[in-house]
Structures are given as structure tokens and as C-alpha cells.
Design an enzyme around this catalytic site. Structure first.
Site, PDB file in Angstrom:
ATOM      1  N   VAL A 278       0.841  -1.210   0.000  1.00 51.18           N
ATOM      2  CA  VAL A 278       0.000   0.000   0.000  1.00 51.18           C
ATOM      3  C   VAL A 278       0.867   1.247   0.000  1.00 51.18           C
ATOM      4  O   VAL A 278       0.588   2.233  -0.686  1.00 51.18           O
ATOM      5  CB  VAL A 278      -0.945  -0.007   1.228  1.00 51.18           C
ATOM      6  CG1 VAL A 278      -1.645   1.347   1.375  1.00 51.18           C
ATOM      7  CG2 VAL A 278      -1.973  -1.111   1.095  1.00 51.18           C
ATOM      8  N   ASP A 325      -8.306  24.557 -39.564  1.00 52.22           N
ATOM      9  CA  ASP A 325      -9.216  25.117 -40.544  1.00 52.22           C
ATOM     10  C   ASP A 325      -8.754  26.536 -40.861  1.00 52.22           C
ATOM     11  O   ASP A 325      -8.094  27.175 -40.027  1.00 52.22           O
ATOM     12  CB  ASP A 325     -10.641  25.118 -39.969  1.00 52.22           C
ATOM     13  CG  ASP A 325     -11.667  25.595 -40.972  1.00 52.22           C
ATOM     14  OD1 ASP A 325     -11.570  25.201 -42.145  1.00 52.22           O
ATOM     15  OD2 ASP A 325     -12.556  26.365 -40.585  1.00 52.22           O
ATOM     16  N   ASN A 704       2.700   7.115   3.981  1.00 55.73           N
ATOM     17  CA  ASN A 704       1.861   7.169   2.784  1.00 55.73           C
ATOM     18  C   ASN A 704       0.949   8.395   2.814  1.00 55.73           C
ATOM     19  O   ASN A 704       0.820   9.131   1.830  1.00 55.73           O
ATOM     20  CB  ASN A 704       1.030   5.884   2.711  1.00 55.73           C
ATOM     21  CG  ASN A 704       0.484   5.626   1.332  1.00 55.73           C
ATOM     22  OD1 ASN A 704       1.147   5.928   0.346  1.00 55.73           O
ATOM     23  ND2 ASN A 704      -0.708   5.084   1.247  1.00 55.73           N
TER      24      ASN A 704
END
Length: 869
Positions: A278, A325, A704
Site C-alpha cells: 500500500v 481550418d 503514505n
């Protein structure tokens, strides 16, 4: 079978209805049952739930869901909750962006005229356009939208605006005559098309196609056949996520096996392996990318570029070909007078001298022999006529005042057969007929010429000079009108026979000019390694003239017409596109083929446009860019980005933003992976050296949460720089994980791991395993916060202002440092986080070891830069 435009009008009517009579009520019912209603088919749309669930298809997300389930089963509820919250937030953000899904077909429906005038049972009736059917005879007046495709039966000087469908910048003059041979859509002068509108005159036509069989309907079909392209970042992240997840899972499996073989508890070993997975898998990566892209869209919106699809921000940074264009994109979509030809000389429009009688006469004639108006800013009429009266405004000769001074007493309206228009006035007490029209037609009718030396007979030399100048204007892509006059008797009503024995005044040349910033934008594109390509429905000469002015075209050999591609195979077209910079007279199918050809050659293609005819190619392109002001709703809905100022130069700014966004995302990934790699190396070293595990599962979870989110997001919001435009577009197949990128991650991760294990050894020496684990945990957290400054750029930043120019990174660093210090210093946290409260000295050791990562990596960067030089 011959095409309808190749047949006489009445023959077309017989083919459709069996007779030349209007449809009866019974025939209407039969035809509506046979051909369907005059509506566009509805495309199947995804539900919001389906879109939301689709966000979980990513391989990395699936791995994380599995990790959350395992964590829950092992009663590690915190890990499970954190993982699920992160991926759910990401799914919600992705869904919110995607619910603006394709509305192209809905917008195409809006183009249909709400009502139409048709002949039914011998009576002229007004009906909803959805009830128009094949074989109906429809009547048009100036200003009417055209409800269906049809073959013109009767025509009184009809002109239609087909720019949204064909890209033709000028009004198209229509006629009833059959057209010989096979010609492109824009050259079928006896046909009218659904979604266009009449700008001048009137006509009746037989409906030949309704609904999905119309030209607009065919475009709707093309939109259904084209699919959205993944951006290079999306592709790279997908591949990266799969490879990274597999590597981490393999490593964690090996680590689990080592611990079990050494006699460790299988449950604890498995829980640690899951926690390490994790921590190592950057589950916040998708959310970080989404947030960074969202900030990118906000910045671009301030610079007149609205992003409809988040990934387009990064995709723009990868663009290597821009297919643009012409009309309204590179040009102003506004006819403007460029030059005069009077007294035998060419004069720029801004150089007109009203003191000169001949020049003044030409300007007055262009205002009087003219049906357009521009009162109170509302421009009504043919674009070329509007250009003439706008020129008068520039010199203080306003149309209303001039026409009041010289009122019109009679006229011969313009018609496409004789290509002339005449009006009758009294000028300087002389009854005068002014004539405007095609130069070649006027030359056949003129006998005299007016110059500064007076009026004299028109010689062959004069005629040749006028012809040569007319040809010169035409080669430059200019539209030319000639002007002449004739004095007539008082009280005489002008007739068509009066339009002979004319006196030549001069010529006026006009064009839809390039935007002032287009040339600079094209230059910047080339500098950035981007190939600009012009694709237009306009004529080749006109397109080439504009392309030369702005730097797209160097030689006429680089221009071609769409018909040249019809006989080419896809492989032949792929070989052909490299040498062509301008495509003229193209159809929607041509545009898609051109875009695909470049994509097949490995290029990331952006297509810009504003018309209905551009929509399929906008959707096919990697990045579709629509014009916000002049663009049709269809083109906007099919595009990834909309320019609110219709400015081609804005695309260059968008590319710059896109490249900066990609660079910042890559820096965030570098930060995440090098930090995670440092943690993995530390655990791997401990396992190989038979040391105790340096981190508890809760440590990995805290690392984390603390270092995988705010600092990574802050790096994604690094201030943009202009030097990205000096780089070439990155190769289409290039992965994020290039050899050089992996080397940087390896070196930086090693630095973090070494300082972390140094803290572990020091803690183990002074105390016990818990203190060692605490100091390693504190060092790893702080080192990753410090490492954020290393990931700001490839160049050294420690001795420059760049070190301090990101307020978000400074804030993330300060917040992170406060949190880790609190965990390490507050006794109440020791039980929750499985740490030993540190003394001030030991805390300074943690800080010092973590801070070493800054000078070490900065020195490595300095060496790398010197070696490159």
C-alpha cells in the site's frame, strides 16, 4: 445512376414524385414512412452510474481494491478506509468530468430550421422542419434556414452561406443549371443543404434527402464512427501502473516468504507485506494527476481556452501536428478590402485619397451599388458588400449618409447569369447608372475608361492591363469586383439593355485576411517542433495565398485539393501527407483521413475548426480544438478544447501550458517513486542483512498519508516556465519510465534509503529496536519532505530563487514537518504510532540526516549538467 445535381431540376422532381406536381397528403404519408422523419438519430448515451463504475477499470485501482479487502480481513481498518476513500474521490472527479459527454448529435439537431414553407396539395403551407420529406417543394427567402438537402428548381439570385458545412468563406451563388461531371460538395451550385441558410435572393427546391441521409446527417454518422483517443499520458500511466503494481506485488511476496522462512509469524508478515504494498503503490497518483490537470484548466480558462476534457491539458503538450481550418481560425472570417485598382495603378486600401476624383468615385460607387447595411453595428447582407461599406466607414463615408445624398431611383438586381448589378442615381446633377460585377463580364461591355486625364475610349492596351491586374489579384487569392458607370437620360428607367457601352472606373480586391497574430503563432509552432497544416473547404488559390502570408506554405507544390486524395489508398496517403501543408476543397471524410494518416505515422494530432464539417475530424483527432465565438455548437461539443477568443495564437499558449503540466506531473511521479523506492530499499536491506524490520505497518501508512499527497500535489502546481517551448514534442510511444528517468529515481531513492538506514543504525546503537525504528521512520518521512525540493526541476535549484517560488510546496513542507515532529515529540502519540518519544538531540540527528538528501542530490544534478555540456 446520375447524381441529382447532374440532372435537370424537373427531371429530379419526376424521379422523386413520379410527376412535376407537389406532393399530396397521401404521398407525404408514404414518403415519411419510406424515408423517415427529417431528424437526426439519437446516439446511445452512458448512464452516470455506468460512467462512475468505469472509473474502477484501471489495473492500479483494481490492485488497490484488493489490498483494501485484504487489509480489512486482517483488521487493518485504517489502511482499508484510506485506500477506498482515495480511489472513490478519484472516481467521483473522473465522473464529474465525463458527464459532460458527447452532445454532438443534440447540437446537430438544433441546426435544423424550426419551420419550413412547402407546397402541399397545391397550397403553400408552413410546417415543422421535422415533417419535411423527400419530394417536397420548399420555398426559400433571404434569411431562411434550409431544412433539408435539395435540388434547386427556381432561383432568383439565391446565395447561401455554406461555411459551416464546406468551409467556403464566401456566399455561394446558386443556379438551376445541371452540373456536368462529378464535383465536390462546394461546387454543386444547384443544390442546397440542411443546416445552411440563404443570405440573398430566393428560390424553390425539391427535397432530395432528409434526416440522417442529408450531408449534415452523414456527418452525424461519422461522429458515431469516430472514437475518443487516449492521450499519451493516459496510455503511459496505464502501462506504468500495471508494470509497477506487478513489480511491487512480486517484491512484497518475496519479502513475505523471507520473513516466514526465518520463523516469523505468518499473519504479521502478511500484514506487513500488504502495508508495504500500500505504501509503495502510489494510489494517490490518479487523484494527483486529476487535481494538477484541473488547476491547468483554470489557468487556461484565464487565457481564453476552455478545456472540456481534463486529459486534453496534457495531450496538448504532446501535439506534434496542428491541422487547422482556415476560415475563422487562421483568418478573421470577415471579408476586408485589400486593394484598389484605379487610374491604371494598384493602391492599398489604407492609401486611398478622397481628394482624387477617380478614387473618390470608386469608393462612392461601391457604397451606392450595394444592398448591404451596417447600421448600429448590425451587419446585414452579402459579406463582400459589407466589406465595401465598412471601407467607406474607415474614411468617414457612412453608407446611410452617402445613400441619403445620392438616393437610388432604380435598379437591376444581381443575378448569377449576367453577374452584374446596376443602380440608378443622380450624381453631380447627372443621372447616372452605376454597375458592379465580374471583371471579365464588364470588359465585354465597356467602351471607355475614366482616368485623371478624363474619359477616353478603352484601347486594347487598357483591356490587357485590366486583365493582367485581375489575374494578379486572383493569384493572390483575392476576390475582385469591377465598377463602371453610364450617364443616362433624365427620367429614364434602367433596363438590362442599358448595361452596355459602359465607362470603366476601377476594381476593388477583397479577401478574408489572416488574423494579425497568426503568423507569429505559426512561427512559434515551428520553433516548438510542431507542424502546422491548413485544411479548408475554400479554393486552393485562396488557401495558398493565406498560407503563404502566415508562413505555413513555402511553395505551391505543398498545396493540393481534396479530390487528389480520392484515388489514394491509406498507405499512399500516409506517404503523401509529409509533403503537403495546405489542403483545399476538402470534405469531412477527407479531414478524417488526413488526421488518421498523421496518427498512423506516429504523430499526436490536434485539429482546429469551427464548422459542422469540422466536427468528425475534431473528434477523431487526439486533441480537437473548436472556436468559441464563430464555432457551431456541433464543433464545440465534439472538441476537447474551445477557444473563447477564436484566436489561433491561443493554441500556442495552450500547448505551452500542456507541456508545463506534463513536466509537473512527471516531477510528481519522480517524487512519489523515488521516495517509495527509498522505503523499499531500506526494507530490502534490512531483510538481506537479517536486521529487524525497520518500520511498523502503521509507520508505512503514516508515511503514505503524509508524503504521497500534499507534496506531490504541490509539485504538480509548480510555476510554469517558457523554456518548454524550446523542446521538441516527446515521441508518441515514449513511456514515463525512460532509462534516464529510472536512473534518477534509483539514485534519489538510494540516497533516501542510505540516510534512513543510517538513522536506524544510530538508534539501534543508542537504544533498542523501537528507538531505531522510530529514528528510521522519522528520517524517511522528513527526507521525503526535503526531497520535494529536489524534484522541482532537472537543473540544480538550491542556489536560485526557484527553490522558494512554489508556495504550495513550502506549505506542504511546513505542515508535514509539524506533523512528524508532533508524532516524534509528543508522548501521547507513542502508543498510537508505535514510536519512542525522541529527545531534542536525537530529533536534530533525524533532521540532519534527512536534510543531507538536498545537497547530495543537488550536487549530482550539477555534475550531470556539466557532463552534458
Amino acid at each position: 445512376m446520375s447524381e441529382y445535381y447532374q440532372l435537370p431540376g424537373r427531371e429530379v422532381l419526376k424521379k422523386l414524385n413520379g410527376s412535376e406536381e407537389p406532393l399530396t397528403s397521401q404521398q407525404v404519408r408514404e414518403h415519411q414512412e419510406k424515408y423517415g422523419r427529417n431528424e437526426l438519430a439519437e446516439g446511445k448515451k452512458e448512464t452516470i452510474l455506468h460512467i462512475f463504475l468505469g472509473q474502477y477499470k484501471d489495473f492500479l485501482v483494481m490492485i488497490l481494491i484488493a489490498a483494501a479487502i485484504v487489509s480489512g480481513l486482517l483488521r487493518d481498518v485504517e489502511s482499508a478506509v484510506v485506500i477506498l476513500v482515495v480511489i472513490t474521490i478519484n472516481a467521483v472527479l473522473g465522473t464529474l468530468q465525463t458527464v459532460k459527454a458527447e452532445q454532438s448529435l443534440d447540437s446537430l439537431k438544433k441546426l435544423s430550421a424550426p419551420e419550413a414553407k412547402v407546397m402541399r396539395d397545391g397550397n403553400l403551407v408552413q410546417i415543422p422542419s421535422a415533417e419535411v420529406t423527400v419530394g417536397d417543394i420548399v420555398y426559400l427567402d433571404a434569411g431562411d434556414y434550409i431544412p433539408a438537402d435539395g435540388r434547386i428548381l427556381e432561383c432568383a439570385s439565391l446565395k447561401t452561406d455554406e461555411s459551416a458545412l464546406t468551409g467556403e468563406s464566401l456566399g455561394v451563388e446558386k443556379s438551376t443549371e445541371p452540373v456536368k461531371g462529378e464535383v465536390s460538395l462546394g461546387d454543386r451550385t444547384n443544390m442546397v443543404y440542411s443546416g445552411c441558410f440563404a443570405t440573398y435572393g430566393r428560390a424553390s427546391f425539391a427535397v432530395t434527402a432528409v434526416g440522417m441521409e442529408t450531408e449534415v446527417g452523414k456527418i452525424a454518422g461519422l461522429l458515431n464512427q469516430t472514437s475518443q483517443k487516449q492521450t499519451p499520458l493516459q496510455i503511459s500511466l496505464d502501462q506504468f501502473g500495471k508494470k509497477l503494481s506487478i513489480l511491487i506485488l512480486i517484491f512484497c511476496g518475496i519479502l513475505f516468504g523471507i520473513q516466514v522462512m526465518r520463523g516469523g509469524d505468518a499473519g504479521d508478515a502478511f500484514l506487513f507485506a500488504v502495508a508495504l504494498a500500500v505504501a509503495a503503490i502510489p494510489e494517490a497518483l490518479s487523484s494527483i494527476v486529476t487535481i494538477v490537470l484541473s488547476f491547468g484548466t483554470q489557468k487556461m480558462a484565464k487565457e481564453h481556452a476552455i478545456i472540456r476534457k481534463l486529459q486534453a491539458v496534457e495531450g496538448l503538450g504532446s501535439v506534434s501536428v496542428i491541422c487547422s481550418d482556415k476560415t475563422g481560425t487562421l483568418t478573421q472570417n470577415r471579408m476586408t478590402v485589400e486593394d484598389y485598382y484605379v487610374n491604371g495603378i494598384r493602391i492599398p486600401a489604407e492609401g486611398i485619397d478622397l481628394e482624387n476624383p477617380q478614387e473618390s468615385m470608386l469608393l462612392l460607387s461601391s457604397i451606392l451599388c450595394n444592398d448591404a447595411s451596417n447600421a448600429e453595428g448590425a451587419e446585414i447582407g452579402d459579406p463582400t458588400e459589407i466589406a465595401l461599406i465598412n471601407l467607406g466607414d474607415r474614411f468617414g463615408l457612412y453608407a446611410s449618409g452617402v445613400r441619403e445624398k445620392y438616393p437610388r431611383f432604380g435598379e437591376n438586381p444581381f443575378d448569377s447569369d449576367r453577374k452584374l448589378m446596376s443602380t440608378q442615381h443622380v450624381m453631380e446633377d447627372r443621372p447616372t447608372m452605376l454597375v458592379k460585377g465580374a471583371v471579365d463580364v464588364l470588359l465585354e461591355r465597356m467602351t471607355h475608361i475614366q482616368t485623371d486625364e478624363g474619359v477616353h475610349p478603352l484601347t486594347e492596351t487598357d483591356r490587357e492591363k485590366i486583365r493582367n491586374q485581375n489575374q494578379e489579384f486572383s493569384k493572390e487569392g483575392l476576390r475582385v469586383l469591377g465598377f463602371a458607370y453610364k450617364e443616362i437620360l433624365v427620367g429614364h428607367e434602367i433596363t438590362l439593355e442599358d448595361e452596355y457601352h459602359l465607362t470603366f472606373i476601377g476594381m476593388i480586391a477583397m479577401m478574408d485576411p489572416p488574423r494579425e497574430e497568426s503568423a507569429e503563432a505559426v512561427k512559434q509552432c515551428k520553433q516548438a517542433g510542431i507542424r502546422p497544416i491548413m485544411i479548408t473547404g475554400d479554393h486552393k488559390v485562396t488557401a495558398a495565398a493565406i498560407a503563404k502570408r502566415i508562413g505555413i506554405l513555402k511553395d505551391d507544390s505543398e498545396a493540393c485539393e481534396g479530390s487528389e486524395m480520392d484515388s489514394m489508398s491509406d498507405q499512399e496517403l500516409r506517404d503523401f501527407v509529409e509533403d503537403i501543408s495546405v489542403y483545399a476543397r476538402v470534405t469531412p471524410e477527407h479531414k478524417i483521413r488526413i488526421v488518421k494518416a498523421w496518427q498512423d505515422k506516429g504523430y499526436i494530432v490536434s485539429m482546429t475548426g469551427d464548422g459542422v464539417n469540422d466536427a468528425p475530424a475534431l473528434k477523431q483527432a487526439d486533441i480537437g480544438v473548436a472556436m468559441g465565438i464563430t464555432g457551431s455548437e456541433v464543433s464545440k461539443d465534439a472538441a476537447s478544447m474551445v477557444l473563447t477568443d477564436d484566436n489561433f495564437a491561443t493554441i500556442v499558449k495552450a500547448v505551452e501550458n500542456g507541456r508545463n503540466v506534463y513536466r509537473n506531473i512527471k516531477n510528481s511521479i519522480q517524487f512519489l517513486l523515488s521516495g517509495n523506492f527509498g522505503a523499499i530499499l531500506a526494507v530490502l536491506y534490512a531483510s538481506v542483512a537479517a536486521l529487524p524490520v525497520p518500520f511498523a505497518p502503521v509507520h508505512l501508512l503514516f508515511i503514505n498519508l503524509l508524503t504521497d499527497s500534499l507534496p506531490a500535489i504541490a509539485l504538480g502546481l509548480e510555476p510554469h516556465t517558457k523554456d518548454v517551448m524550446d523542446e521538441k514534442p516527446r515521441p508518441v510511444g515514449e513511456s514515463i519510465l525512460t532509462k534516464a528517468f529510472l536512473q534518477k529515481i534509483g539514485i534519489e531513492g538510494l540516497s533516501v534509503a542510505v540516510t534512513t538506514m543510517a538513522a536506524f543504525y544510530i538508534g539501534n546503537h543508542f537504544g533498542n529496536t523501537v528507538l531505531a525504528s522510530t529514528m528510521a521512520f522519522g528520517t524517511l518521512c522528513t527526507a521525503r519532505l526535503v526531497h520535494g525540493f529536489n524534484c522541482k526541476a532537472d537543473m540544480p535549484v538550491v542556489l536560485s530563487k526557484k527553490l522558494w517560488n512554489n508556495k504550495y510546496l513550502l506549505g506542504a513542507f511546513a505542515l508535514g514537518l509539524c506533523l512528524i515532529t508532533a508524532v516524534l515529540m509528543i508522548p501521547a502519540c507513542s502508543g498510537v504510532f508505535q514510536v519512542q518519544t525522541l529527545t531534542g538531540t536525537r530529533l536534530l540527528i533525524v533532521y540532519g540526516l534527512a536534510a543531507l538528501n538536498l545537497p547530495i542530490i543537488q550536487i549530482i544534478k550539477m555534475v550531470r549538467v556539466k557532463m552534458k555540456k
